[in-house]
Design a protein around this motif. Sequence first.
Motif, mmCIF file in Angstrom:
data_model
loop_
_atom_site.group_PDB
_atom_site.id
_atom_site.type_symbol
_atom_site.label_atom_id
_atom_site.label_comp_id
_atom_site.label_asym_id
_atom_site.label_seq_id
_atom_site.Cartn_x
_atom_site.Cartn_y
_atom_site.Cartn_z
ATOM 1 N N SER A 157 0.789 -1.422 0.083
ATOM 2 C CA SER A 157 0.064 0.061 0.058
ATOM 3 C C SER A 157 0.914 1.261 -0.125
ATOM 4 O O SER A 157 0.339 2.388 -0.260
ATOM 5 N N ALA A 161 -0.305 4.353 -2.409
ATOM 6 C CA ALA A 161 -0.385 5.650 -1.967
ATOM 7 C C ALA A 161 0.645 6.501 -2.728
ATOM 8 O O ALA A 161 0.078 7.586 -3.204
ATOM 9 N N VAL A 164 -0.946 7.301 -6.174
ATOM 10 C CA VAL A 164 -2.197 8.139 -6.220
ATOM 11 C C VAL A 164 -1.521 9.545 -6.092
ATOM 12 O O VAL A 164 -2.074 10.597 -6.701
ATOM 13 N N GLY A 195 -5.605 4.748 1.787
ATOM 14 C CA GLY A 195 -6.184 6.329 2.199
ATOM 15 C C GLY A 195 -5.444 6.878 3.127
ATOM 16 O O GLY A 195 -5.467 8.357 3.068
ATOM 17 N N CYS A 252 -11.101 5.902 -1.612
ATOM 18 C CA CYS A 252 -10.075 4.806 -1.421
ATOM 19 C C CYS A 252 -10.656 3.725 -0.444
ATOM 20 O O CYS A 252 -9.926 3.254 0.681
ATOM 21 N N GLY A 273 -8.287 8.566 -7.315
ATOM 22 C CA GLY A 273 -8.303 7.590 -6.085
ATOM 23 C C GLY A 273 -7.903 6.423 -6.107
ATOM 24 O O GLY A 273 -7.607 5.820 -7.259
ATOM 25 N N SER A 274 -7.581 5.485 -4.951
ATOM 26 C CA SER A 274 -7.066 4.119 -5.392
ATOM 27 C C SER A 274 -8.142 3.196 -5.379
ATOM 28 O O SER A 274 -7.874 1.958 -5.847
ATOM 29 N N ASP A 298 -8.816 4.507 -12.688
ATOM 30 C CA ASP A 298 -8.394 4.124 -11.228
ATOM 31 C C ASP A 298 -7.163 3.062 -11.667
ATOM 32 O O ASP A 298 -6.292 3.109 -10.918
ATOM 33 N N ASN A 302 -3.853 3.462 -9.454
ATOM 34 C CA ASN A 302 -3.208 2.566 -8.252
ATOM 35 C C ASN A 302 -2.601 1.624 -8.560
ATOM 36 O O ASN A 302 -2.694 0.673 -7.879
#
Length: 380
Positions: A157, A161, A164, A195, A252, A273-274, A298, A302
């Motif tokens: 992650s 992040a 993003v 997020g 997210c 966003g993710s 997306d 992501n």
Amino acid sequence: MKQQLENNVAVDHDIFQKFSGHEQVVFCNEPASGLQAIIAIHNTTLGPALGGTRMRPYESVDEALEDVLRLSEGMTYKCAAADLDFGGGKAVIIGDPNEAKSAALFRAFGQYIDSLNGRFYTGTDMGTTMDDFVHTIKETNFINGVPEAFGGSGDSSIPTAQGVIYGLKATNTFLSGSDSLAGKCYAIQGLGKVGFKIAEHLLQAGADIVVTDINKELIALIEQKATGTSGTVEAVANDEIYNIEADFFVPCALGGIINDFTVEKLRVHAVVGSANNQLREARHGKILHDKGILYAPDYIVNAGGLIQVADELYGSNKERVLAKTKAIYNSLVEIYKEANMEYITTVEAANRKCEKRLEEQRRRSNFFARSRRPKWNIRE
Ligand SMILES: NC(=O)C1=CN([C@@H]2O[C@H](COP(=O)(O)OP(=O)(O)OC[C@H]3O[C@@H](n4cnc5c(N)ncnc54)[C@H](O)[C@@H]3O)[C@@H](O)[C@H]2O)C=CC1
Ligand SMILES: O=C(O)CCC(=O)C(=O)O
């Protein structure tokens, strides 16, 4: 629709219709551990399928199936767009991640993954963590994104992040000529593994964030993180996030959140966003386009986590991962420009790019297939 065939086997065409775009769908049922899971392999044109495993208390098998079919298809496009030699796959485990997890369940899941013999590699997604897969690696080698102490590349992650953030910067550049994140307002849905990291980064960059999560502890935590930064945090109720007047909507959490009920409410300049599969249907991308809201596909923004877990299979190198994740910035700007020039949506522009790559690979595979000695069928 059921049809009686010559050999008297009734075939449920509805179910095959649902999978018609997929290569393989595996239902996993292991009563001792309570494992109920579905693995979907969408397309292996570019290589073995790769995609995380999501755990959710789905209300029905149909809901889980729909999710895994949509998510695995998205992975085919994500791998193609990120220039990876992997195909699209994904798995879902039916169960509440807060209650139904056990070592036995994740080991049983590992046995199913192993039975696919390398056609599918998996790791974390929503509702699962690296620690869950520490159990799974006892049963199979086809797992990625486990902790570094266990030979993996660690938390995927983190690059997700980062990707993003590059996506937000690219969108800022495209809209205003400056990639600065400061002084703008971001409405963030979901403060989970991805997020939360985005929210923290934005606060440190001096942005104003409006956040929502069903987990109130995460809200309290991000409020604490604002202290000492030049950013601000405002928390809102779950449904309120769609009504926020902001520069960006940053989804997210779940997919399908841009739908008939929400799309008319959005009062933002862009959506970046993710969350996987943000658009409930492709037509919602067109509605965003017509409303003048720039949508960052997306699967382009992501891809950071995917880039890391794919890289792990070649021996984890953080610099390589960062360089490929940074490429999300240019890739997105190119898609925005192409969409503008061709009068198409950003999703259409991104899909075209991926389909071109898949088609090129298909042609190359066919070309080499012709140089193989044909198999001789002795029964004819
Ligand atoms: N973890 C990764 O590296 C990647 C994640 N993604 C996608 O990004 C999204 C988030 O993933 P993670 O952060 O890993 O998941 P996570 O499970 O760590 O976080 C999701 C968060 O959303 C919250 N949430 C759930 N329903 C909500 C609702 N209705 N309203 C507000 N908040 C809600 C949860 O409480 C949780 O805090 C998912 O769609 C996932 O598929 C995509 C690519 C990679
Ligand atoms: O991020 C991961 O760990 C795997 C990739 C994936 O499943 C995704 O990008 O949705």
